[in-house]
Design a protein around this motif. Structure first.
Motif, PDB file in Angstrom:
ATOM      1  N   ILE A 195     -16.709  45.651 -23.752  1.00 48.59           N
ATOM      2  CA  ILE A 195     -17.810  45.681 -24.524  1.00 48.59           C
ATOM      3  C   ILE A 195     -18.842  46.064 -23.735  1.00 48.59           C
ATOM      4  O   ILE A 195     -19.931  46.890 -24.084  1.00 48.59           O
ATOM      5  N   ARG A 196     -18.962  45.543 -22.501  1.00 51.40           N
ATOM      6  CA  ARG A 196     -20.442  46.049 -21.683  1.00 51.40           C
ATOM      7  C   ARG A 196     -20.480  47.305 -21.288  1.00 51.40           C
ATOM      8  O   ARG A 196     -21.227  47.989 -21.326  1.00 51.40           O
ATOM      9  N   TYR A 197     -19.143  47.701 -20.887  1.00 49.56           N
ATOM     10  CA  TYR A 197     -18.766  49.281 -20.573  1.00 49.56           C
ATOM     11  C   TYR A 197     -19.569  50.297 -21.633  1.00 49.56           C
ATOM     12  O   TYR A 197     -20.061  51.193 -21.500  1.00 49.56           O
ATOM     13  N   MET A 198     -18.806  49.883 -22.951  1.00 48.50           N
ATOM     14  CA  MET A 198     -19.408  50.593 -23.965  1.00 48.50           C
ATOM     15  C   MET A 198     -20.823  50.448 -24.359  1.00 48.50           C
ATOM     16  O   MET A 198     -21.488  51.546 -24.885  1.00 48.50           O
ATOM     17  N   THR A 199     -21.345  49.427 -24.279  1.00 51.41           N
ATOM     18  CA  THR A 199     -22.921  49.129 -24.261  1.00 51.41           C
ATOM     19  C   THR A 199     -23.491  49.979 -23.421  1.00 51.41           C
ATOM     20  O   THR A 199     -24.544  50.745 -23.751  1.00 51.41           O
ATOM     21  N   LEU A 200     -23.145  50.265 -22.244  1.00 46.07           N
ATOM     22  CA  LEU A 200     -23.805  51.178 -21.122  1.00 46.07           C
ATOM     23  C   LEU A 200     -23.504  52.648 -21.280  1.00 46.07           C
ATOM     24  O   LEU A 200     -24.419  53.476 -21.175  1.00 46.07           O
ATOM     25  N   HIS A 201     -22.335  52.807 -21.949  1.00 43.98           N
ATOM     26  CA  HIS A 201     -21.908  54.332 -22.285  1.00 43.98           C
ATOM     27  C   HIS A 201     -21.539  54.210 -23.618  1.00 43.98           C
ATOM     28  O   HIS A 201     -20.452  54.786 -24.174  1.00 43.98           O
ATOM     29  N   PRO A 202     -22.324  54.304 -24.934  1.00 43.88           N
ATOM     30  CA  PRO A 202     -22.134  54.294 -26.034  1.00 43.88           C
ATOM     31  C   PRO A 202     -21.386  55.916 -26.567  1.00 43.88           C
ATOM     32  O   PRO A 202     -20.879  55.711 -27.587  1.00 43.88           O
ATOM     33  N   ARG A 203     -21.929  56.778 -25.774  1.00 45.82           N
ATOM     34  CA  ARG A 203     -21.449  58.080 -26.340  1.00 45.82           C
ATOM     35  C   ARG A 203     -20.076  58.412 -25.797  1.00 45.82           C
ATOM     36  O   ARG A 203     -19.599  59.566 -25.667  1.00 45.82           O
ATOM     37  N   THR A 204     -19.266  57.614 -25.113  1.00 44.20           N
ATOM     38  CA  THR A 204     -17.943  57.681 -24.609  1.00 44.20           C
ATOM     39  C   THR A 204     -17.105  58.256 -25.914  1.00 44.20           C
ATOM     40  O   THR A 204     -17.060  57.856 -26.933  1.00 44.20           O
ATOM     41  N   GLU A 205     -16.385  59.347 -25.476  1.00 48.50           N
ATOM     42  CA  GLU A 205     -15.445  59.784 -26.517  1.00 48.50           C
ATOM     43  C   GLU A 205     -14.403  59.004 -27.000  1.00 48.50           C
ATOM     44  O   GLU A 205     -13.776  58.450 -26.121  1.00 48.50           O
ATOM     45  N   PRO A 206     -13.991  58.694 -28.095  1.00 46.20           N
ATOM     46  CA  PRO A 206     -12.848  58.131 -28.675  1.00 46.20           C
ATOM     47  C   PRO A 206     -11.744  58.816 -28.291  1.00 46.20           C
ATOM     48  O   PRO A 206     -12.029  59.929 -27.983  1.00 46.20           O
ATOM     49  N   VAL A 207     -10.353  57.941 -28.220  1.00 47.04           N
ATOM     50  CA  VAL A 207      -9.215  58.756 -27.926  1.00 47.04           C
ATOM     51  C   VAL A 207      -8.762  59.430 -29.268  1.00 47.04           C
ATOM     52  O   VAL A 207      -8.727  58.594 -30.272  1.00 47.04           O
ATOM     53  N   PRO A 208      -7.797  60.387 -29.079  1.00 47.30           N
ATOM     54  CA  PRO A 208      -7.004  60.847 -30.236  1.00 47.30           C
ATOM     55  C   PRO A 208      -5.879  60.079 -30.835  1.00 47.30           C
ATOM     56  O   PRO A 208      -4.699  60.301 -30.242  1.00 47.30           O
ATOM     57  N   VAL A 209      -5.983  58.704 -31.511  1.00 42.89           N
ATOM     58  CA  VAL A 209      -4.902  58.011 -31.868  1.00 42.89           C
ATOM     59  C   VAL A 209      -3.604  58.653 -32.510  1.00 42.89           C
ATOM     60  O   VAL A 209      -2.595  58.106 -32.196  1.00 42.89           O
ATOM     61  N   LEU A 210      -3.940  59.660 -33.189  1.00 41.02           N
ATOM     62  CA  LEU A 210      -2.635  60.134 -33.923  1.00 41.02           C
ATOM     63  C   LEU A 210      -2.163  61.140 -33.047  1.00 41.02           C
ATOM     64  O   LEU A 210      -0.842  61.679 -33.582  1.00 41.02           O
ATOM     65  N   ASP A 211      -2.762  61.478 -31.901  1.00 43.02           N
ATOM     66  CA  ASP A 211      -1.872  62.554 -31.039  1.00 43.02           C
ATOM     67  C   ASP A 211      -1.072  61.875 -30.067  1.00 43.02           C
ATOM     68  O   ASP A 211      -0.470  60.673 -30.191  1.00 43.02           O
ATOM     69  N   THR A 212      -1.256  62.481 -28.872  1.00 39.19           N
ATOM     70  CA  THR A 212      -0.221  61.836 -27.684  1.00 39.19           C
ATOM     71  C   THR A 212      -1.040  60.944 -26.786  1.00 39.19           C
ATOM     72  O   THR A 212      -0.494  60.945 -25.510  1.00 39.19           O
ATOM     73  N   TRP A 213      -2.010  60.343 -27.256  1.00 39.80           N
ATOM     74  CA  TRP A 213      -2.751  59.610 -26.087  1.00 39.80           C
ATOM     75  C   TRP A 213      -2.138  58.566 -25.787  1.00 39.80           C
ATOM     76  O   TRP A 213      -1.159  57.751 -26.235  1.00 39.80           O
ATOM     77  N   GLU A 214      -1.925  58.071 -24.123  1.00 43.17           N
ATOM     78  CA  GLU A 214      -1.297  57.239 -23.609  1.00 43.17           C
ATOM     79  C   GLU A 214      -1.911  56.597 -22.469  1.00 43.17           C
ATOM     80  O   GLU A 214      -2.992  57.284 -21.965  1.00 43.17           O
ATOM     81  N   PRO A 215      -1.893  55.194 -22.186  1.00 50.42           N
ATOM     82  CA  PRO A 215      -2.563  54.490 -21.301  1.00 50.42           C
ATOM     83  C   PRO A 215      -2.215  55.061 -19.859  1.00 50.42           C
ATOM     84  O   PRO A 215      -1.442  55.919 -19.660  1.00 50.42           O
ATOM     85  N   ARG A 216      -3.206  54.680 -18.899  1.00 48.27           N
ATOM     86  CA  ARG A 216      -3.092  55.122 -17.569  1.00 48.27           C
ATOM     87  C   ARG A 216      -2.409  54.287 -16.748  1.00 48.27           C
ATOM     88  O   ARG A 216      -2.906  53.447 -16.369  1.00 48.27           O
ATOM     89  N   TYR A 217      -1.215  54.392 -16.500  1.00 47.07           N
ATOM     90  CA  TYR A 217      -0.373  53.610 -15.650  1.00 47.07           C
ATOM     91  C   TYR A 217      -0.519  54.124 -14.235  1.00 47.07           C
ATOM     92  O   TYR A 217      -0.192  53.145 -13.559  1.00 47.07           O
ATOM     93  N   VAL A 218      -1.232  55.034 -13.866  1.00 43.55           N
ATOM     94  CA  VAL A 218      -1.354  55.508 -12.503  1.00 43.55           C
ATOM     95  C   VAL A 218      -0.153  55.891 -11.653  1.00 43.55           C
ATOM     96  O   VAL A 218       0.025  57.005 -10.999  1.00 43.55           O
ATOM     97  N   LYS A 219       1.032  55.051 -11.799  1.00 46.71           N
ATOM     98  CA  LYS A 219       2.243  55.557 -11.349  1.00 46.71           C
ATOM     99  C   LYS A 219       3.443  54.907 -12.488  1.00 46.71           C
ATOM    100  O   LYS A 219       3.196  54.121 -13.101  1.00 46.71           O
ATOM    101  N   ALA A 220       4.382  55.809 -12.321  1.00 43.14           N
ATOM    102  CA  ALA A 220       5.458  55.349 -13.295  1.00 43.14           C
ATOM    103  C   ALA A 220       6.025  54.154 -12.923  1.00 43.14           C
ATOM    104  O   ALA A 220       5.945  53.597 -11.896  1.00 43.14           O
TER     105      ALA A 220
END
Length: 236
Positions: free
Chosen positions: A202-227
């Motif tokens: 919440i603190r991050y979004m308060t500081l960066h309110p214009r952050t773009e949302p992710v496309p939930v209906l497409d192929t967004w995946e979290p960042r695992y960094v490594k397999a």
């Protein structure tokens, strides 16, 4: 049409289950109305939805009132990151609200702003053995600047980097390798700094309110960094 933004008067759900503990919060803008912690290790999948229900009930917020969801996108436990992502995506679809994905490492850097004085925080999450998930951020009252993006590494390699002056290490990976880091002359800050809590999302979004949302209906995946180990074995 402009992308949805994080509003100071909207109700938001935030969750992160990337580490051994899970975190859920319900907020109105920057004001956290309810927060919950999932302490049962390895049971994020079965407990996250009931915990969300408890937090929303405590905050007296109904699903119809929620303006958006903020999720910690990892890195961290492969299963934990996947649980948070699947839960957040499912709720965002069901409630027809935007979903913002924030690096769990960036949330860790915002675990405690203290006086708000600028700081360089190198966040390390324990990845077992001598491995860590890591990222370095410049943190101040105006927001977070990524100095070194999320990556998988080890403490020796990180100490071989040209680190910014005033770098402070934090996170459970820094705690685990405190001896090596302090031996090299660096400070290690304890929790709540370094903890990817829902409050920090919440603190991050308060500081960066214009952050773009992710496309939930497409192929967004979290960042695992490594397999995951299963993925690596499958690819051999």
């Amino acid at each position: 049409m402009s992308a949805p933004r994080f509003e100071s008067d909207g109700f938001y759900l935030a969750l992160d289950t990337s580490g051994q503990l899970g975190y859920v919060a319900v907020a109105r803008g920057a004001d956290v109305l309810a927060r919950k912690r999932i302490e049962a290790r390895g049971r994020h999948a079965s407990l996250v939805v009931p915990t969300i229900a408890e937090a929303m009930n405590e905050a007296s917020v109904d699903a119809e009132e929620v303006s958006g969801i903020v999720v910690g996108e990892g890195p961290g436990s492969f299963t934990g990151v996947r649980v948070a992502a699947a839960t957040a995506k499912g709720l965002a679809r069901a409630w027809a609200v935007p979903l913002w994905a924030v690096s769990s490492l960036a949330a860790g850097a915002l675990g405690d702003l203290g006086s708000g004085a600028p700081a360089v925080r190198y966040v390390l999450f324990d990845a077992r053995a001598d491995r860590v998930y890591a990222a370095c951020y410049g943190v101040g009252s105006r927001g977070v600047e990524t100095l070194r993006p999320p990556h998988a590494s080890d403490v020796r390699s990180i100490l071989d980097e040209q680190l910014p002056p005033g770098t402070v290490f934090t996170g459970d990976g820094a705690e685990r390798h405190r001896g090596a880091l302090e031996g090299a002359g660096y400070r290690v800050d304890p929790a709540p700094v370094g903890v990817p809590s829902a409050d920090a999302l919440i603190r991050y979004m308060t500081l960066h309110p214009r952050t773009e949302p992710v496309p939930v209906l497409d192929t967004w995946e979290p960042r695992y960094v490594k397999a995951s180990s299963a993925e690596r074995e499958w690819k051999v």
